[in-house]
Write an enzyme that holds these catalytic residues in place. Sequence first.
Site, PDB file in Angstrom:
ATOM      1  N   ASP A   1      32.778  91.400  77.198  1.00  7.66           N
ATOM      2  CA  ASP A   1      31.351  91.726  77.193  1.00  7.66           C
ATOM      3  C   ASP A   1      31.035  92.965  76.360  1.00  7.66           C
ATOM      4  OD1 ASP A   1      30.506  89.537  78.636  1.00  7.66           O
ATOM      5  OD2 ASP A   1      30.793  90.508  80.581  1.00  7.66           O
TER       6      ASP A   1
ATOM      7  N   ASP B   1      28.303  99.828  89.487  1.00  9.80           N
ATOM      8  CA  ASP B   1      28.538 100.444  88.173  1.00  9.80           C
ATOM      9  C   ASP B   1      27.255 100.950  87.535  1.00  9.80           C
ATOM     10  OD1 ASP B   1      31.336 100.156  87.818  1.00  9.80           O
ATOM     11  OD2 ASP B   1      31.054  98.016  87.417  1.00  9.80           O
TER      12      ASP B   1
ATOM     13  N   SER C   1      34.437  90.019  91.377  1.00 10.01           N
ATOM     14  CA  SER C   1      33.462  90.462  90.393  1.00 10.01           C
ATOM     15  C   SER C   1      32.787  89.209  89.842  1.00 10.01           C
ATOM     16  CB  SER C   1      34.163  91.239  89.279  1.00 10.01           C
ATOM     17  OG  SER C   1      33.369  91.245  88.131  1.00 10.01           O
TER      18      SER C   1
ATOM     19  N   ARG D   1      24.847  87.306  76.812  1.00 10.27           N
ATOM     20  CA  ARG D   1      24.938  88.689  76.316  1.00 10.27           C
ATOM     21  C   ARG D   1      24.048  88.979  75.114  1.00 10.27           C
ATOM     22  NH1 ARG D   1      26.092  89.037  81.150  1.00 10.27           N
ATOM     23  NH2 ARG D   1      28.052  89.965  81.815  1.00 10.27           N
TER      24      ARG D   1
HETATM   25  N1  ARG Z   1      35.775  85.646  80.814  1.00 12.53           N
HETATM   26  C1  ARG Z   1      34.384  85.311  80.759  1.00 12.53           C
HETATM   27  C2  ARG Z   1      33.808  85.749  79.439  1.00 12.53           C
HETATM   28  O1  ARG Z   1      34.346  86.591  78.799  1.00 12.53           O
HETATM   29  C3  ARG Z   1      33.609  85.806  81.941  1.00 12.53           C
HETATM   30  C4  ARG Z   1      33.313  87.255  81.974  1.00 12.53           C
HETATM   31  C5  ARG Z   1      32.596  87.644  83.196  1.00 12.53           C
HETATM   32  N2  ARG Z   1      32.016  88.946  83.004  1.00 12.53           N
HETATM   33  C6  ARG Z   1      31.933  89.837  83.944  1.00 12.53           C
HETATM   34  N3  ARG Z   1      31.384  90.979  83.622  1.00 12.53           N
HETATM   35  N4  ARG Z   1      32.388  89.669  85.176  1.00 12.53           N
HETATM   36  O2  ARG Z   1      32.810  85.242  79.020  1.00 12.53           O
END
Ligand code: ARG
Length: 407
Positions: free
Chosen positions: A123, A14, A173, A94
């Site tokens: 995110d 990405d 992922s 983040r």
């Molecule tokens: N569901 C989790 C969260 O929102 C994990 C997210 C994982 N992020 C990713 N870009 N694969 O914190």
Amino acid sequence: MGEKLVLAYSGGLDTSVLIKYLQERNNAQVITVTVDVGQQEDLMGAAEKAKKLGVFKHYHIDAKDEFVTNYIFPAIKANGLYEGKYPISTALSRPLIAKKMVEIAEKEGATGLVHGCTGRGNDQVRFDITLGSLAPDMKIIAPVRDWGLTREEEIEYAKTKGIPVSTAAKMFSIDASVWGRAIECGLLEDASQEPPAEAYLWTVAAEKAPDKPEYVTIQFEAGVPVAVNGKKMKPLDIIQTVNEIAGKNGVGRIDHIEDRLVGIKSREVYECPAATVILEAHKDLEKMVMTRNEVLFKAQVDAQWVFLAYAGLWVDPLKDDLDAFINKSQENVTGEVRLKLFKGGLQVVGRSSPMSLYDKNLANYNIKTSFNQSYSKGFIELWGLQTRMYNALKQSTTKKRKPTKKA
Ligand code: ARG
């Protein structure tokens, strides 16, 4: 040359595609930033890749210590588990990545900040809110979401631009920090099926764990871990050491249905060995040193805190307010907790503290303790006063209302 844009870069497909898109579509000078939060991925490889793709500049920032002290430690103090299960290992990283992006953008005189999040997850919320709060005058670009890029388009485009696409299509992922690894997509989307063994990297399956239990002692001072098995260590080393011990005993696997902010329920799989152990130990110690009212009230504060951290509101003033309360509440959270790890199971088996409110002399069943049992009778009299009154009233009114037998 066009404007300077700062891109949060992971080295994956990405964000690699985004470098080229931004160069072509925006005629931008792309500055990539990779922040090491302990994800244990090939970040030097990412740096090489960014340079090959012709970025204007690449920054590699080792933020592991800062991440542990300023993000993980507050989460420990807040017993941070979202929906009772998820140690928010991705969510915590983040706001730190966003902060680093803004620092670099300011230093480089960039006009925009770019992230590769889709429009379906949490995110994007965390990045947009933190970036928008720290740098209100910069534009935020989320091409995958805002330009509606699809994975197929990205792969096609990558091929034309000579961006390597791993032929073995990635099974999952992944997002990781030293606080845990999140595994999503692919086979895991079938919520009824057990995750395959390949999903896990930091933990062994319970059945492959050693046949003997392992004990670990975590020592806390003012709410944060300071030593493991009697050995003082710096914060990052503590987390890494406990990750190893718990991982090899199969402790820290999490599989649950999670409510994303955008309303989607998702099946989430994590391995968070250190977080699982340390949070369990911390909560146990709190119960030894805090009053009942503190324990019950703080649970509500903790739930609100972890929701804000999950929901992208790390820089919200309410989170600061709650931090003030939580920090004050940790003054006495000093002591040791001993845990037993065995084939994926975790149990607290002992704890001690110089600040303990647990008094063996009060708690034992011996008749001759300093606890005066004769006070209890009067206490119960008053404690249950209204309950008894209510029930007496109910009984007398139902008796009155009894239907009379028809002749
Ligand atoms: N569901 C989790 C969260 O929102 C994990 C997210 C994982 N992020 C990713 N870009 N694969 O914190």
